[in-house]
Scaffold this motif. Structure first.
Motif, PDB file in Angstrom:
ATOM      1  N   SER A  82       0.823  -1.201   0.000  1.00 23.73           N
ATOM      2  CA  SER A  82       0.000   0.000   0.000  1.00 23.73           C
ATOM      3  C   SER A  82       0.863   1.260   0.000  1.00 23.73           C
ATOM      4  O   SER A  82       0.589   2.230  -0.735  1.00 23.73           O
ATOM      5  CB  SER A  82      -0.929  -0.010   1.222  1.00 23.73           C
ATOM      6  OG  SER A  82      -1.684   1.177   1.289  1.00 23.73           O
ATOM      7  N   ASP A  83       1.927   1.258   0.808  1.00 25.04           N
ATOM      8  CA  ASP A  83       2.826   2.407   0.863  1.00 25.04           C
ATOM      9  C   ASP A  83       3.525   2.620  -0.484  1.00 25.04           C
ATOM     10  O   ASP A  83       3.649   3.759  -0.970  1.00 25.04           O
ATOM     11  CB  ASP A  83       3.883   2.206   1.957  1.00 25.04           C
ATOM     12  CG  ASP A  83       3.277   2.265   3.345  1.00 25.04           C
ATOM     13  OD1 ASP A  83       2.151   2.801   3.484  1.00 25.04           O
ATOM     14  OD2 ASP A  83       3.917   1.771   4.299  1.00 25.04           O
ATOM     15  N   ASN A  84       3.961   1.511  -1.099  1.00 28.01           N
ATOM     16  CA  ASN A  84       4.624   1.626  -2.402  1.00 28.01           C
ATOM     17  C   ASN A  84       3.674   2.140  -3.475  1.00 28.01           C
ATOM     18  O   ASN A  84       4.060   2.937  -4.338  1.00 28.01           O
ATOM     19  CB  ASN A  84       5.196   0.277  -2.829  1.00 28.01           C
ATOM     20  CG  ASN A  84       6.621   0.071  -2.326  1.00 28.01           C
ATOM     21  OD1 ASN A  84       7.437   0.976  -2.390  1.00 28.01           O
ATOM     22  ND2 ASN A  84       6.902  -1.108  -1.815  1.00 28.01           N
ATOM     23  N   ASN A  85       2.418   1.681  -3.439  1.00 24.88           N
ATOM     24  CA  ASN A  85       1.438   2.144  -4.418  1.00 24.88           C
ATOM     25  C   ASN A  85       1.158   3.635  -4.251  1.00 24.88           C
ATOM     26  O   ASN A  85       0.968   4.357  -5.240  1.00 24.88           O
ATOM     27  CB  ASN A  85       0.138   1.347  -4.286  1.00 24.88           C
ATOM     28  CG  ASN A  85       0.266  -0.067  -4.793  1.00 24.88           C
ATOM     29  OD1 ASN A  85       1.163  -0.371  -5.595  1.00 24.88           O
ATOM     30  ND2 ASN A  85      -0.599  -0.960  -4.334  1.00 24.88           N
ATOM     31  N   GLU A  86       1.133   4.113  -2.999  1.00 24.27           N
ATOM     32  CA  GLU A  86       0.921   5.534  -2.756  1.00 24.27           C
ATOM     33  C   GLU A  86       2.100   6.348  -3.289  1.00 24.27           C
ATOM     34  O   GLU A  86       1.927   7.416  -3.886  1.00 24.27           O
ATOM     35  CB  GLU A  86       0.731   5.792  -1.260  1.00 24.27           C
ATOM     36  CG  GLU A  86       0.572   7.253  -0.878  1.00 24.27           C
ATOM     37  CD  GLU A  86      -0.680   7.898  -1.457  1.00 24.27           C
ATOM     38  OE1 GLU A  86      -0.797   9.133  -1.370  1.00 24.27           O
ATOM     39  OE2 GLU A  86      -1.539   7.166  -2.002  1.00 24.27           O
ATOM     40  N   ILE A  87       3.291   5.830  -3.078  1.00 23.98           N
ATOM     41  CA  ILE A  87       4.473   6.506  -3.624  1.00 23.98           C
ATOM     42  C   ILE A  87       4.416   6.556  -5.152  1.00 23.98           C
ATOM     43  O   ILE A  87       4.717   7.578  -5.773  1.00 23.98           O
ATOM     44  CB  ILE A  87       5.760   5.794  -3.140  1.00 23.98           C
ATOM     45  CG1 ILE A  87       6.008   6.127  -1.667  1.00 23.98           C
ATOM     46  CG2 ILE A  87       6.962   6.187  -3.994  1.00 23.98           C
ATOM     47  CD1 ILE A  87       7.194   5.410  -1.070  1.00 23.98           C
ATOM     48  N   SER A  88       3.997   5.442  -5.757  1.00 29.53           N
ATOM     49  CA  SER A  88       3.869   5.400  -7.215  1.00 29.53           C
ATOM     50  C   SER A  88       2.845   6.431  -7.704  1.00 29.53           C
ATOM     51  O   SER A  88       3.061   7.118  -8.705  1.00 29.53           O
ATOM     52  CB  SER A  88       3.467   3.997  -7.660  1.00 29.53           C
ATOM     53  OG  SER A  88       3.253   3.949  -9.045  1.00 29.53           O
ATOM     54  N   ARG A  89       1.731   6.526  -6.978  1.00 30.50           N
ATOM     55  CA  ARG A  89       0.682   7.478  -7.372  1.00 30.50           C
ATOM     56  C   ARG A  89       1.187   8.920  -7.295  1.00 30.50           C
ATOM     57  O   ARG A  89       0.979   9.717  -8.210  1.00 30.50           O
ATOM     58  CB  ARG A  89      -0.534   7.315  -6.460  1.00 30.50           C
ATOM     59  CG  ARG A  89      -1.726   8.174  -6.854  1.00 30.50           C
ATOM     60  CD  ARG A  89      -2.784   8.185  -5.776  1.00 30.50           C
ATOM     61  NE  ARG A  89      -2.324   8.870  -4.566  1.00 30.50           N
ATOM     62  CZ  ARG A  89      -2.280  10.208  -4.451  1.00 30.50           C
ATOM     63  NH1 ARG A  89      -2.628  10.982  -5.465  1.00 30.50           N
ATOM     64  NH2 ARG A  89      -1.863  10.751  -3.315  1.00 30.50           N
ATOM     65  N   VAL A  90       1.876   9.241  -6.205  1.00 24.76           N
ATOM     66  CA  VAL A  90       2.402  10.603  -6.043  1.00 24.76           C
ATOM     67  C   VAL A  90       3.470  10.884  -7.104  1.00 24.76           C
ATOM     68  O   VAL A  90       3.517  11.987  -7.673  1.00 24.76           O
ATOM     69  CB  VAL A  90       2.979  10.798  -4.622  1.00 24.76           C
ATOM     70  CG1 VAL A  90       3.657  12.163  -4.501  1.00 24.76           C
ATOM     71  CG2 VAL A  90       1.872  10.669  -3.584  1.00 24.76           C
ATOM     72  N   ALA A  91       4.306   9.895  -7.397  1.00 22.64           N
ATOM     73  CA  ALA A  91       5.319  10.071  -8.441  1.00 22.64           C
ATOM     74  C   ALA A  91       4.664  10.338  -9.790  1.00 22.64           C
ATOM     75  O   ALA A  91       5.133  11.181 -10.569  1.00 22.64           O
ATOM     76  CB  ALA A  91       6.214   8.836  -8.521  1.00 22.64           C
ATOM     77  N   GLY A  92       3.558   9.637 -10.057  1.00 26.85           N
ATOM     78  CA  GLY A  92       2.830   9.882 -11.295  1.00 26.85           C
ATOM     79  C   GLY A  92       2.257  11.287 -11.347  1.00 26.85           C
ATOM     80  O   GLY A  92       2.283  11.952 -12.392  1.00 26.85           O
TER      81      GLY A  92
END
Length: 396
Positions: A94-104
């Motif tokens: 979940s934390d990694n997916n949030e980081i991916s979303r913010v990076a996008g």
């Protein structure tokens, strides 16, 4: 913001964009970890570019996202790197997916800034070299497919109107006008729902015909293919068809080839009034002249290799135009060296298989073409060849 500072900001943003894309694409492969190369690079760039970003209010959202990403990365670093339980694994993902979303989101914000700056520069540019480069860059950006952020930038900046005004300006250089024509076509392909209306109401159509260059006609052909009958109706209503037919006798071969393509497209999509207008301007005589030139000839006679059109569907004889339109014909290879080969039959077939005429209008058109060819061609052998080609494309 001064030009030099904008250049520095652009370099910083390009580097940030590259790093954010790597993190977005690989969140589960260590990209979201604060110690990963991509994350370390992004955090270092974020620290070093704080002063640059603070000088532009348009970058406030980006500054917030970068700070948020830094917080997420540091929080993830403080946790166990290798989750040992199902819950920990779930939280880690979940934390990694949030980081991916913010990076996008960071990548999107950066691209919006770049798009906005590029369009602003285009709207204010006066140097021809800069205009050509910016128009080419815009065309390439539009070719990447629909992007809501880019569309918003185009609409807010009035980019279409600015590009169209340059296209319609007879005092502008030919290179700039031709690049403007290509950019206008790229905008229509980017989103027809938004940009077709301005095309039909504005000066683009008349400007392209008046320019009479190969690049302008290529753009016009693309617009006809994209907009279809409504654009052909505009060509007819504005009295542009005589000018297009006249270009079939132009000095440059490239212009004549593209003028022929225009005639074929108009024949395919045009209503009876547009087709009649071309015939009234002596279209068939011009096509016969082209077909009998050194770059013409008859496709069914070339090297004895062409056996005539194939039968498809429920009996319709599909000729050269229809098969070339679907990419199925060997004749298209011949036309690369003889672009005017069988152009009378190609036009006749284009109208017959096209979308503009009703069935009874197509039959009347066929009869008129045959009659006009008989009147225009004196040599009986040549007339027989042309008539045979036209008849091959008929519907029973």
């Amino acid at each position: 913001m001064e030009d030099r500072q904008k250049t520095e900001v652009l370099k910083a943003l390009e580097a940030l964009k590259k790093a954010s894309k790597e993190i977005e694409a690989n969140p589960d492969d260590g990209g979201g970890n604060a110690t990963s190369p991509s994350m370390k690079a992004l955090l270092e760039l974020q620290t070093g570019s704080d002063d640059l970003l603070s000088g532009d209010p348009h970058l406030s959202t980006l500054s917030y996202l970068l700070s948020h990403l830094k917080e997420l990365a540091l929080a993830l670093k403080s946790k166990h790197r290798k989750p040992g339980s199902f819950f920990a694994l779930f939280q880690w993902r979940s934390d990694n997916n949030e980081i991916s979303r913010v990076a996008g989101s960071i990548g999107t914000e950066i691209q919006s800034w770049i798009d906005r700056e590029s369009v602003d520069r285009l709207n204010s540019a006066t140097d021809d070299e800069e205009r050509v480069a910016l128009l080419a860059a815009l065309k390439g950006r539009l070719a990447g497919g629909f992007d809501r952020g880019l569309q918003e930038v185009l609409l807010r900046s009035g980019a279409f109107a600015a590009v169209e005004s340059v296209l319609a300006d007879p005092t502008a250089s030919k290179r700039v006008r031709e690049q403007s024509a290509a950019a206008v076509l790229a905008m229509v392909r980017f989103n027809k729902d938004v940009f077709v209306g301005p095309i039909l109401m504005g000066p683009t159509v008349g400007a392209l015909v008046a320019m009479s260059s190969a690049a302008a006609l290529a753009a016009l052909n693309g617009l006809i293919a994209a907009i279809r009958s409504p654009l052909v109706d505009e060509l007819h209503a504005r009295g542009e068809i005589p000018g297009l037919v006249g270009l079939l006798a132009a000095g440059e071969v490239g212009v004549r080839v593209l003028a022929l393509d225009c005639a074929l497209e108009i024949g395919y999509y045009g209503r009876k009034e547009a087709v009649d207008a071309m015939l009234a301007e002596g279209l068939l005589k011009r096509l016969l002249s082209l077909q009998m030139s050194d770059l013409g000839g008859s496709l069914i006679e070339m090297d004895g290799k062409d056996q005539g059109p194939e039968r498809i569907g429920d009996g319709i004889q599909a000729g050269v135009v229809e098969k070339a339109r679907r990419g199925e014909s060997r004749e298209s290879q011949c036309r690369s060296t003889r672009p005017f080969a069988s152009c009378v039959a190609r036009f006749a077939v284009s109208v017959e298989v096209g979308e503009g005429l009703r069935q009874r209008e197509k039959r009347a058109f066929k009869a008129e073409v045959l009659a006009r060819v008989r009147e225009a061609v004196i040599d009986e052998a040549e007339a027989a060849t042309v008539l045979a080609e036209v008849l091959w494309g008929s519907t029973p």
